[in-house]
Motif scaffolding. Structure first.
Motif, short mmCIF file in Angstrom:
data_model
loop_
_atom_site.label_atom_id
_atom_site.label_comp_id
_atom_site.label_asym_id
_atom_site.label_seq_id
_atom_site.Cartn_x
_atom_site.Cartn_y
_atom_site.Cartn_z
N SER A 1 0.80 -1.22 0.00
CA SER A 1 0.00 0.00 0.00
C SER A 1 0.83 1.27 0.00
N TYR A 2 0.40 2.20 -0.83
CA TYR A 2 0.86 3.58 -0.74
C TYR A 2 -0.05 4.35 0.22
N VAL A 3 -1.37 4.19 0.06
CA VAL A 3 -2.35 4.75 0.99
C VAL A 3 -3.13 3.60 1.60
N LEU A 4 -3.07 3.46 2.91
CA LEU A 4 -3.74 2.38 3.61
C LEU A 4 -4.65 2.98 4.67
N ASN A 5 -5.96 2.76 4.53
CA ASN A 5 -6.94 3.36 5.44
C ASN A 5 -6.74 4.87 5.56
N GLY A 6 -6.44 5.50 4.42
CA GLY A 6 -6.31 6.95 4.40
C GLY A 6 -4.98 7.49 4.87
N VAL A 7 -3.99 6.64 5.12
CA VAL A 7 -2.70 7.08 5.63
C VAL A 7 -1.60 6.63 4.67
N VAL A 8 -0.72 7.57 4.30
CA VAL A 8 0.40 7.27 3.42
C VAL A 8 1.42 6.42 4.16
N GLN A 9 1.93 5.39 3.47
CA GLN A 9 2.89 4.46 4.07
C GLN A 9 4.32 4.82 3.65
N PRO A 10 5.17 5.24 4.60
CA PRO A 10 6.54 5.66 4.27
C PRO A 10 7.37 4.56 3.60
N LYS A 11 7.16 3.29 3.98
CA LYS A 11 7.94 2.21 3.37
C LYS A 11 7.68 2.12 1.87
N PHE A 12 6.44 2.32 1.48
CA PHE A 12 6.12 2.29 0.05
C PHE A 12 6.80 3.46 -0.66
N GLN A 13 6.77 4.62 -0.04
CA GLN A 13 7.41 5.79 -0.64
C GLN A 13 8.88 5.54 -0.88
N GLN A 14 9.54 4.86 0.05
CA GLN A 14 10.97 4.58 -0.10
C GLN A 14 11.23 3.53 -1.16
N ALA A 15 10.40 2.48 -1.16
CA ALA A 15 10.62 1.37 -2.09
C ALA A 15 10.15 1.68 -3.50
N CYS A 16 9.09 2.50 -3.62
CA CYS A 16 8.50 2.79 -4.94
C CYS A 16 8.34 4.31 -5.11
N PRO A 17 9.45 5.05 -5.17
CA PRO A 17 9.35 6.51 -5.23
C PRO A 17 8.71 7.01 -6.52
N ASN A 18 8.91 6.30 -7.62
CA ASN A 18 8.33 6.75 -8.90
C ASN A 18 6.80 6.62 -8.88
N THR A 19 6.33 5.48 -8.37
CA THR A 19 4.88 5.28 -8.29
C THR A 19 4.25 6.30 -7.33
N ALA A 20 4.93 6.55 -6.21
CA ALA A 20 4.43 7.53 -5.25
C ALA A 20 4.33 8.92 -5.89
N LYS A 21 5.33 9.28 -6.68
CA LYS A 21 5.31 10.59 -7.33
C LYS A 21 4.18 10.67 -8.37
N ILE A 22 3.99 9.60 -9.11
CA ILE A 22 2.92 9.57 -10.11
C ILE A 22 1.56 9.76 -9.45
N LEU A 23 1.37 9.14 -8.29
CA LEU A 23 0.11 9.30 -7.57
C LEU A 23 0.01 10.69 -6.94
N ASN A 24 1.12 11.22 -6.50
CA ASN A 24 1.10 12.57 -5.93
C ASN A 24 0.70 13.61 -6.97
N ASP A 25 0.98 13.32 -8.23
CA ASP A 25 0.60 14.26 -9.30
C ASP A 25 -0.92 14.41 -9.42
N ILE A 26 -1.67 13.42 -8.94
CA ILE A 26 -3.14 13.50 -8.96
C ILE A 26 -3.68 13.53 -7.53
#
Length: 410
Positions: A231-256
């Motif tokens: 999960s990047y967002v789990l129960n409405g909360v951003v997961q830092p581990k996902f941000q570290q492991a998948c920074p490109n996907t996190a950025k793509i989602l942050n764009d929307i």
């Protein structure tokens, strides 16, 4: 005003509080006669003892003033506490079950918790993938909805990047699990002849236990087989581990980010916000072979659910005599419509309709699932809904964790 179906979830029964009137307690006014009598009595008492009580009156006056100040402060704090406990102005309203006509054998939105009237609804908001090949000019997004169109285009344009990052961070293929030496982790010492030990980075672990007993997504209630979440967002909360492991996907989602269905549309790394939506999700959903998600409905009609397929079984997907579904061995049903996935082609669905998912093949099916606000929910409504959720969560009626939020294909 939100509608809530009676008897669906016990945790939501208190959401039906209506804002009550607060009456300030006041002391009754004394009559003029009583006041005069008390005044005369005080004067007589004062004249008889004015000499010896002078210093005592000053001390007593200071004490009374201090006591009055303390009592006033206590009343102020009590009133403030009561005001903080009042529910927000936007609260849910009970809808009596018998007044709802639901058993017509026609599929309509039937969310398990919340319902906001007046929103457009369709089982799928995207046309079947084959229509784009047959007729490229055919409208692909229902109602030509501009927000959904831009989101779909954005995700499909980044499909390759997202897929590669999943393969690297989750599947254990590529740079995330390449054998590296400790020299890449600390400065190299030329005087040290000891060969450095080998270090292997571990892939990202699943972060949601769908087998929690009694949870909304637990095996005995919703699914059979193996079903992993990253999960990047789990129960409405951003997961830092996902941000570290998948920074490109996190950025793509942050764009929307403004369209994502969590925390009133704002980024959040904490579940303690006063404006917190615990029903928002964005994650990699890995449904292993021989797995099945049973028919169910999502908790509300406030969101639309996006599937970006990353890995779809291609072999032995044609139904056979043992297949549960006559159309495909790997697909989903929303309402009375059945679809299968095509890698890189987004599907937008309304999970407030009854839906189910299956994978009867031997291979995994992987997609990026993203919850977005229903385009008909206005900005001011999103903010007030977020406050309502935040208040309900502060009371313990709803919250993150095993089974409080998702409800739908993950």
């Amino acid at each position: 005003m939100l509608g809530l179906k009676l008897g669906q979830l016990d945790v939501c029964k208190s959401l039906f509080l209506q804002r009550s009137l607060c009456f300030r307690r006041c002391r009754p006014l004394q009559s003029s006669c009583d006041h005069a009598n008390n005044t005369n009595q005080y004067r007589r008492s004062s004249s008889s003892s004015s000499g010896k009580l002078n210093s005592q009156q000053q001390s007593a006056g200071a004490t009374r003033k201090s006591s009055t100040t303390a009592a006033t402060e206590q009343r102020r704090q009590k009133q403030q506490k009561e005001n903080n406990q009042l529910p927000p102005l936007d609260v849910a309203t009970i809808i009596q079950g018998p007044s709802l006509l639901t058993n017509t054998h026609v599929y309509r939105p039937s969310p398990s918790i919340f319902f906001l009237p007046g929103l457009r609804s369709l089982p799928f908001w995207t046309a079947p993938s084959h229509t784009s090949r047959d007729d490229p000019s055919k409208v692909q997004i229902a109602y030509n909805e501009p927000t959904l169109t831009s989101i779909v285009q954005h995700l499909e344009a980044n499909y390759t990047v997202i897929r590669e990052e999943y393969m690297s961070a989750v599947m254990g293929m590529g740079t995330k699990t390449d054998i590296v030496t400790s020299s890449t982790l600390r400065p190299h010492d030329d005087n040290d002849d000891t060969p450095p030990p080998f270090v292997i980075s571990k892939p990202l672990e699943p972060d949601y236990d769908v087998n929690v007993k009694g949870g909304e997504h637990s095996s005995e209630r919703l699914h059979t087989g193996t079903w992993d979440w990253h999960s990047y967002v789990l129960n409405g909360v951003v997961q830092p581990k996902f941000q570290q492991a998948c920074p490109n996907t996190a950025k793509i989602l942050n764009d929307i980010q403004e369209h994502l269905f969590f925390d009133g549309g704002r980024n959040s790394t904490s579940a303690d916000s006063d404006n917190h939506n615990p029903f928002g999700f964005a994650f990699f959903s890995t449904l292993h072979g021989k797995s099945y998600i049973k028919p169910h409905t999502g908790p509300m009609n406030l969101r639309l659910r996006i599937h970006l397929p990353l890995i779809v079984p291609k072999k032995h997907v044609k139904p056979d005599a043992y297949s549960v579904n006559p159309v495909t061995k790997c697909g989903l049903r929303v309402g009375d419509q059945i679809r299968s996935w095509e890698e890189g082609k987004v599907i937008v669905l309304d999970d407030s309709y009854e839906h189910e998912v299956w994978n009867e093949t031997e291979d995994v099916r992987v997609l990026l699932l993203v919850d977005v606000w229903h385009p008909d929910v206005r900005k001011v409504e999103r903010e007030r809904i977020g406050k309502m959720f935040g208040y309900a969560k502060s009371k313990g009626w709803i919250g993150g964790g095993g089974g409080s939020g998702g409800g739908g294909e993950k």
